[in-house]
Write an enzyme that holds these catalytic residues in place. Structure first.
Site, short mmCIF file in Angstrom:
data_model
loop_
_atom_site.label_atom_id
_atom_site.label_comp_id
_atom_site.label_asym_id
_atom_site.label_seq_id
_atom_site.Cartn_x
_atom_site.Cartn_y
_atom_site.Cartn_z
N ARG A 259 8.35 0.13 -10.41
CA ARG A 259 9.31 1.00 -11.10
C ARG A 259 10.39 1.67 -10.06
O ARG A 259 10.18 1.42 -8.94
CB ARG A 259 8.40 2.09 -11.62
CG ARG A 259 7.70 3.00 -10.45
CD ARG A 259 7.48 4.44 -10.95
NE ARG A 259 6.86 5.04 -9.71
CZ ARG A 259 5.88 5.38 -8.82
NH1 ARG A 259 4.72 4.31 -9.43
NH2 ARG A 259 5.53 5.93 -8.08
N GLU B 194 -12.09 0.04 2.78
CA GLU B 194 -11.11 -0.36 3.85
C GLU B 194 -11.44 0.58 5.29
O GLU B 194 -12.02 1.82 4.91
CB GLU B 194 -9.76 0.24 3.21
CG GLU B 194 -8.99 -0.71 2.39
CD GLU B 194 -7.75 -0.29 1.98
OE1 GLU B 194 -7.27 0.62 2.67
OE2 GLU B 194 -7.01 -0.90 0.94
N HIS C 222 -0.84 14.34 -3.04
CA HIS C 222 -0.51 12.92 -3.47
C HIS C 222 0.90 13.40 -4.28
O HIS C 222 1.40 12.38 -4.63
CB HIS C 222 -1.19 11.96 -3.96
CG HIS C 222 -2.79 11.90 -3.20
ND1 HIS C 222 -2.69 10.96 -2.48
CD2 HIS C 222 -3.91 12.28 -3.67
CE1 HIS C 222 -3.93 10.98 -1.67
NE2 HIS C 222 -4.44 11.77 -2.54
C1 MV4 Z 1 -5.47 5.13 2.94
C2 MV4 Z 1 -5.44 6.11 3.85
C3 MV4 Z 1 -5.96 5.91 5.18
N1 MV4 Z 1 -6.58 4.68 5.36
N2 MV4 Z 1 -5.97 3.84 3.23
C4 MV4 Z 1 -3.67 7.59 -0.77
C5 MV4 Z 1 -3.31 7.03 -1.98
C6 MV4 Z 1 -3.04 5.60 -2.07
N3 MV4 Z 1 -1.83 5.30 -2.16
C7 MV4 Z 1 -3.67 5.46 -0.65
N4 MV4 Z 1 -3.83 6.34 0.10
C8 MV4 Z 1 -4.26 6.50 1.25
N5 MV4 Z 1 -4.96 5.23 1.77
C9 MV4 Z 1 -6.40 3.54 4.50
N6 MV4 Z 1 -7.20 2.62 4.46
C10 MV4 Z 1 -4.59 7.22 3.56
C11 MV4 Z 1 -4.11 7.49 2.15
C12 MV4 Z 1 -3.52 8.81 1.95
C13 MV4 Z 1 -2.26 8.88 1.63
C14 MV4 Z 1 -1.34 7.70 1.56
C15 MV4 Z 1 0.02 7.78 1.43
C16 MV4 Z 1 0.44 9.13 1.38
C17 MV4 Z 1 -0.44 10.13 1.43
C18 MV4 Z 1 -1.61 10.10 1.54
C19 MV4 Z 1 -2.35 11.22 1.42
C20 MV4 Z 1 -3.63 11.15 1.67
C21 MV4 Z 1 -4.26 9.82 2.07
#
Ligand code: MV4
Length: 512
Positions: A292, A200, A235
């Site tokens: 959930r 992505e 996370h």
């Molecule tokens: C991302 C992102 C930035 N760009 N996708 C982290 C776990 C998973 N749920 C998806 N995540 C992320 N996806 C793109 N294309 C940054 C994260 C991310 C994040 C997302 C939500 C809450 C905390 C986070 C911490 C680090 C990275």
């Protein structure tokens, strides 16, 4: 409505479900491990059955045993809570096949949303915006580089089976692709038993905003506004609020309709949450759907004025949602702090021991969803979240003041907790103004913990991470058949002086 429900969980969420049952006139059956014999959820339920030794792999994760106990006790339905078996499609299916009701979505919806690539395909077809990228697993690095060229660097490699950040790699330029892809695949294989990785565009400096949905079996899908969940470390969310300071009524309506469309596309029923990244210029992208009830559901309950867990039970019993979308506008502001048995001054080292004294905050607008009491023994078998402190007030600044007051009232003696960390967090100007992103907390840890990163704590964290990864590998290779998602425990006892082991274990026991 059901006569009797089995609660397949422990701690605060098990007690939360028991309370919902009591208010609906439903009898409840608690299950417990030998470590939880005297836990509040066991005492408050109408019946309780011991299901095995402390490690969750020998108790709370034994799906077949839980189904057997439900049949033996005459329960008609099983509520899985969060973590443990809550998002295992095979368990939802086994419950249904046993002639019982799974209080959650259909197994097919759990499955559809469980794979990130299949979820991206599904919701994209329904017109839901996802981050630019692929919906198929990558074949090799040259394919990944070709795709990355179409939307530019940085890009993010993600595990298709993932969630929770495992198997993710940021790639800043083409020359880094091959080695990043290799390590992402290795981590995905170890964590999920599936090395499929896709790519992505990497969104920089976004917020994590999620939308609560509620769907019944009669075709009604409602969206219940957003929760702001950007304040997280590794996370693990530390503080959540509703509404989000970054979401206008107009954006709320658009994100809500998008979440409802994603839920409809999956054939979703019951309570669920669509996670989005919200970037600096107000663009939002669907990330994944949590199938959930979530830890942070109370902030939505407080601003929307309904009981989500009771509605989970009513929906599972076939009731029709009697609301229309127009009735849902957030009222005031709600904040939740996750009170954990971790020592922020010591790299969030897990703290164990007996709770010798507990004073729970109360007064106007304060809610305590806890699973502990004075005398509780806090060990290392389960998630370190002891309780959630939730407040509701007319405005965001009043909610912050109320949370500060409640945190000051809170006394937990016997273990280290996150209480002081939460107090410092709420004093920070960026938090007070709502100027936060998903990177904010980790970038400000030093000022918040009062413990500047030393060579020792950096090394400790590195060892802990390596051990957590190794532990996940062991859990995976030990358990044939269904994946355990790293929630199961390894060795039965851990000497407390082996603090680094404790960190590694706790990192692998997180269940939401
Ligand atoms: C991302 C992102 C930035 N760009 N996708 C982290 C776990 C998973 N749920 C998806 N995540 C992320 N996806 C793109 N294309 C940054 C994260 C991310 C994040 C997302 C939500 C809450 C905390 C986070 C911490 C680090 C990275």
């Amino acid at each position: 409505m059901f006569n009797k429900v089995l609660v397949a969980n422990r701690g605060e969420i098990a007690l939360r479900v028991v309370r919902a049952c009591q208010e609906l006139g439903v009898r409840s059956v608690a299950v417990y491990s030998e470590a939880d014999a005297r836990a509040p959820h066991v005492r408050e339920a109408d019946e309780a059955v011991c299901i095995g030794p402390p490690p969750s792999s020998q108790s709370y994760l034994l799906g077949d045993k839980l189904i057997e106990v439900a049949k033996q006790t005459g329960a008609e339905a099983i509520h899985p809570g969060y973590g443990f078996l809550s998002e295992r499609a095979w368990f939802a299916r086994a419950v249904r096949d046993a002639g019982l009701v799974f209080i959650g979505p259909p197994a097919e919806a759990i499955e559809a949303m469980g794979s990130k690539t299949s979820a991206r395909q599904l919701v994209t077809a329904a017109g839901v915006p996802v981050v630019p990228g692929t919906t198929e697993a990558l074949r090799d690095a040259s394919e990944a580089e070709a795709i990355a060229d179409t939307f530019g660097y940085p890009v993010l490699l993600k595990a298709a089976a993932g969630g929770g950040g495992k198997g993710m790699r940021v790639v800043h330029k083409a020359s880094e692709m091959a080695s990043a892809l290799e390590s992402a695949k290795r981590e995905a294989q170890n964590a999920f038993g599936d090395d499929a990785v896709y790519v992505e565009k990497y969104i920089q400096g976004p917020r994590h905003v999620e939308i609560q949905v509620l769907a019944d079996t009669h075709g009604t899908v409602l969206h219940l506004g957003e929760r702001e969940c950007s304040l997280q470390r590794r996370h693990q969310k530390m503080l959540e609020e509703a509404p989000s300071p970054a979401v206008s009524p107009e954006l709320r309506a658009r994100m809500g309709e998008t979440a409802a469309a994603a839920a409809r596309a999956a054939g979703y029923v019951n309570a669920g949450t669509c996670e989005f990244l919200l970037d600096r210029d107000g663009q939002f992208y669907f990330l994944e759907m949590n199938t959930r009830i979530q830890v942070e559901h109370p902030v939505t309950e407080l601003v929307m004025g309904l009981d989500l867990v009771q509605w989970q039970l009513r929906i599972a019993a076939g009731e029709k949602l009697p609301f229309d979308q127009k009735s849902f506008t957030p009222r005031g502001w709600a904040i939740e702090c996750r009170i954990t048995s971790e020592d922020p001054a010591n790299g969030f080292l897990p703290s164990t021991g007996r709770i010798t004294h507990l004073h729970v905050p109360s007064g106007p607008g304060v809610r305590w969803d806890g699973g502990i009491e004075a005398g509780s023994e806090i060990g290392l078998n389960y998630d370190p979240m002891l309780a959630k402190l939730i407040v509701h007030a007319p405005t965001r600044l009043l909610a912050i003041a109320r949370m500060q007051r409640a945190l000051r009232e809170l006394v937990i003696d016997g273990v280290e907790t996150s209480r002081g960390f939460h107090l410092r967090l709420l004093e920070h100007p960026d938090v007070r103004s709502g100027d936060i992103t998903i990177q904010w907390l980790e970038a400000h840890l030093n000022e918040l913990t009062g413990a500047p990163a030393t060579a020792d704590t950096i090394q400790l964290a590195a060892i802990a991470a390596a051990l957590a990864a190794d532990h996940d590998r062991n859990v995976r290779s030990a358990g044939a058949g269904e994946p355990t998602g790293g929630a199961a425990a390894g060795a039965d006892t851990v000497p407390h002086r082996d603090a680094w082991r404790a960190v590694a274990r706790r990192e692998s026991l997180r269940r939401d």
